[in-house]
Design an enzyme around this catalytic site. Structure first.
Site, PDB file in Angstrom:
ATOM      1  N   SER A 153       0.950  -1.257  -0.038  1.00  0.00           N
ATOM      2  CA  SER A 153      -0.325  -0.472   0.214  1.00  0.00           C
ATOM      3  C   SER A 153       0.892   1.191  -0.057  1.00  0.00           C
ATOM      4  O   SER A 153       1.564   1.176   0.399  1.00  0.00           O
ATOM      5  CB  SER A 153      -0.928  -0.097   1.106  1.00  0.00           C
ATOM      6  OG  SER A 153      -0.131  -0.243   2.233  1.00  0.00           O
ATOM      7  N   GLY A 155       2.584   3.296  -1.942  1.00  0.00           N
ATOM      8  CA  GLY A 155       4.103   2.862  -3.164  1.00  0.00           C
ATOM      9  C   GLY A 155       5.457   2.160  -2.197  1.00  0.00           C
ATOM     10  O   GLY A 155       6.088   2.321  -2.907  1.00  0.00           O
ATOM     11  N   GLU A 261      -7.561   4.173 -10.885  1.00  0.00           N
ATOM     12  CA  GLU A 261      -6.449   5.826 -11.518  1.00  0.00           C
ATOM     13  C   GLU A 261      -6.436   5.587 -12.513  1.00  0.00           C
ATOM     14  O   GLU A 261      -6.279   4.059 -12.973  1.00  0.00           O
ATOM     15  CB  GLU A 261      -5.424   5.118 -10.561  1.00  0.00           C
ATOM     16  CG  GLU A 261      -5.575   5.753  -9.313  1.00  0.00           C
ATOM     17  CD  GLU A 261      -4.255   5.425  -8.113  1.00  0.00           C
ATOM     18  OE1 GLU A 261      -2.891   6.027  -8.813  1.00  0.00           O
ATOM     19  OE2 GLU A 261      -4.419   4.853  -7.003  1.00  0.00           O
ATOM     20  N   GLU A 273      -4.356   1.406 -11.899  1.00  0.00           N
ATOM     21  CA  GLU A 273      -4.642   1.205 -10.575  1.00  0.00           C
ATOM     22  C   GLU A 273      -6.561   1.203 -10.206  1.00  0.00           C
ATOM     23  O   GLU A 273      -6.714   2.067 -10.049  1.00  0.00           O
ATOM     24  CB  GLU A 273      -3.634   1.276  -9.175  1.00  0.00           C
ATOM     25  CG  GLU A 273      -2.186   0.678  -9.611  1.00  0.00           C
ATOM     26  CD  GLU A 273      -1.904   0.371  -8.503  1.00  0.00           C
ATOM     27  OE1 GLU A 273      -2.453   0.868  -7.043  1.00  0.00           O
ATOM     28  OE2 GLU A 273      -0.009   0.454  -8.633  1.00  0.00           O
ATOM     29  N   ASP A 280      -6.487   8.594  -1.343  1.00  0.00           N
ATOM     30  CA  ASP A 280      -5.899   9.474  -0.973  1.00  0.00           C
ATOM     31  C   ASP A 280      -6.353  10.794  -1.464  1.00  0.00           C
ATOM     32  O   ASP A 280      -6.338  11.849  -1.122  1.00  0.00           O
ATOM     33  CB  ASP A 280      -4.658   8.852  -0.306  1.00  0.00           C
ATOM     34  CG  ASP A 280      -4.032   8.306  -1.180  1.00  0.00           C
ATOM     35  OD1 ASP A 280      -4.307   7.820  -2.562  1.00  0.00           O
ATOM     36  OD2 ASP A 280      -2.876   8.038  -0.941  1.00  0.00           O
ATOM     37  N   THR A 281      -6.080  10.488  -3.203  1.00  0.00           N
ATOM     38  CA  THR A 281      -5.881  11.363  -3.412  1.00  0.00           C
ATOM     39  C   THR A 281      -7.847  12.110  -4.149  1.00  0.00           C
ATOM     40  O   THR A 281      -7.719  13.620  -3.514  1.00  0.00           O
ATOM     41  CB  THR A 281      -5.907  10.960  -4.967  1.00  0.00           C
ATOM     42  OG1 THR A 281      -6.962  10.347  -5.515  1.00  0.00           O
ATOM     43  CG2 THR A 281      -3.860  11.000  -5.264  1.00  0.00           C
ATOM     44  N   ARG A 358       3.009   9.762   6.101  1.00  0.00           N
ATOM     45  CA  ARG A 358       2.044  10.950   5.426  1.00  0.00           C
ATOM     46  C   ARG A 358       1.532  11.382   7.391  1.00  0.00           C
ATOM     47  O   ARG A 358       0.225  10.827   7.788  1.00  0.00           O
ATOM     48  CB  ARG A 358       0.555  10.525   4.849  1.00  0.00           C
ATOM     49  CG  ARG A 358      -0.482  11.709   4.561  1.00  0.00           C
ATOM     50  CD  ARG A 358      -0.505  11.405   3.098  1.00  0.00           C
ATOM     51  NE  ARG A 358      -1.188  10.458   2.765  1.00  0.00           N
ATOM     52  CZ  ARG A 358      -1.760   9.127   2.453  1.00  0.00           C
ATOM     53  NH1 ARG A 358      -0.948   9.453   1.365  1.00  0.00           N
ATOM     54  NH2 ARG A 358      -2.869   8.085   2.694  1.00  0.00           N
TER      55      ARG A 358
END
Length: 388
Positions: A153, A155, A261, A273, A280-281, A358
């Protein structure tokens, strides 16, 4: 008749789960937040919190059966998905479905479904289960390329490789960061794209599939750094993106919001994906839309009406990252960030900081995307994270 309150169980209680929990509480729902560590963000606003390893099938089933929620809402990939299939067969609703959760938590399964079953255009890809296989398939795909764990997850474990001499390090990184028991990687063609888009797609139980205005975003090391909405895109490409998103989500089934995505390269739409949950975006929708992605997810899950989805202002987000590992954190600079007009700060409430983790996000709206992005960047830069 749809009777409330409902009991919802979140499997994963990070920052996205926290916003789902807040949206659920506003509808009068009871929320049970689960994660592998205590005081996770969603636990701080939930009715009950359960700490256990969710990739343990027996523990996962035991927890679900104890509460028998109206819906089980997976919010992370590291789950014992075989447990969800049995739970679903017992009549407990898994969002969007147990099958969809199993397919999308593994890059190989969702990529095979899109490319081979549904004939959707993707980057060239191959798999490797050892370093020798990795060398062989990398030569076929050609450099530069991306190497990723099949299951991970945000990245984690992803590497861009320009030459064969770097393959071994990329292999080790991917295997180290892989979730679950998988010991193979996916090798992907590196797409030199013009735009990277998230199309939030809402699959309703008793209504048409809906879409949010497209979100543009930037990633670093496979992890989201900033996003903005609306991303300007020609109608023909947007129509193609919607067709692909609807095709894949129809195949997955169930109900809820999906983060789909895409890469745009010239006039090409390339599927990247898909996540069967808020993305999150999509945090930017907390300030940009009349209904956030979290509210839309809940409405789709609970079969509630969605009369309109509207972007009310050009808006942007920028992540707030920790630069070091800290066991207890405090934040400075929030007052300076909030002095910027039409700007918000979300501190997620994670109990522990790690380098690059984050920890929050800034949100801003303005007359144009550029102004909104500048404001979000400036606000995030004010926030400093220290040991408490």
């Amino acid at each position: 008749m749809n009777i409330f309150p409902k009991t919802l169980m979140l499997l994963g209680s990070g920052e996205l789960g926290k916003e789902v929990a807040i949206a659920a509480k506003r509808l009068g729902c009871k929320v049970i937040a689960c994660d592998r560590y205590k005081d996770a963000p969603a636990m701080q606003v939930a009715d009950h919190a359960i700490v256990f390893e969710m990739n343990n099938k027996d523990l996962l089933q035991k927890s679900i059966r104890q509460y028998r929620p109206d819906a089980v809402i997976p919010e992370i990939e590291a789950l014992a998905v075989e447990a969800l299939q049995e739970i679903e067969e017992e009549g407990i609703n898994v969002i969007p479905t147990a099958r969809a959760t199993a397919i999308t938590m593994n890059r190989d399964k969702i990529r095979n479904l899109a490319s081979e079953t549904l004939n959707v255009k993707t980057a060239k890809y191959a798999y490797a289960s050892n370093i020798e296989e990795l060398k062989i398939v990398s030569r076929k795909i050609k450099y530069p390329l991306l190497i990723k764990p099949v299951m991970s997850s945000s990245g984690k474990g992803q590497s861009k490789v320009d030459e064969e001499k770097y393959l071994e390090g990329a292999w080790e990184s991917a295997i180290r960061e892989s979730r679950g028991k998988s010991k193979h990687v996916i090798v992907e063609e590196f797409i030199n794209f013009d735009q990277e888009i998230t199309l939030l797609t809402i699959k309703q139980r008793n209504g048409p599939t809906l879409f949010c205005p497209p979100i543009g975003h930037e990633q670093e090391g496979g992890d989201y750094q900033c996003s903005w909405q609306p991303q300007v895109i020609c109608e023909e490409l947007l129509k193609e993106m919607k067709t692909i998103a609807k095709t894949i989500t129809n195949e997955l089934g169930g109900a809820g919001l999906f983060g789909v995505e895409f890469f745009i390269r010239g006039n090409e739409v390339i599927f990247s994906e898909l996540s069967p949950r808020p993305h999150d975006t999509g945090l930017v929708t907390l300030i940009s839309q009349n209904l956030s992605e979290f509210e839309l997810h809940l409405r789709a899950i609970l079969a509630l009406p969605i009369p309109e989805i509207k972007c009310i202002s050009p808006s942007a987000s920028r992540v707030i990252l920790s630069t070091e590992s800290l066991s207890k954190v405090v934040y400075k600079g929030i007052e300076n960030a909030l002095a910027i007009e039409n700007t918000s700060i979300l501190i997620f409430g994670k109990p522990i900081a790690k380098a690059g983790r984050r920890m929050g996000v800034s949100l801003a709206k303005a007359e144009t995307i550029k102004k909104a992005r500048d404001k979000a960047d400036k606000a995030a830069a004010f926030i400093e994270i220290f040991k408490g």
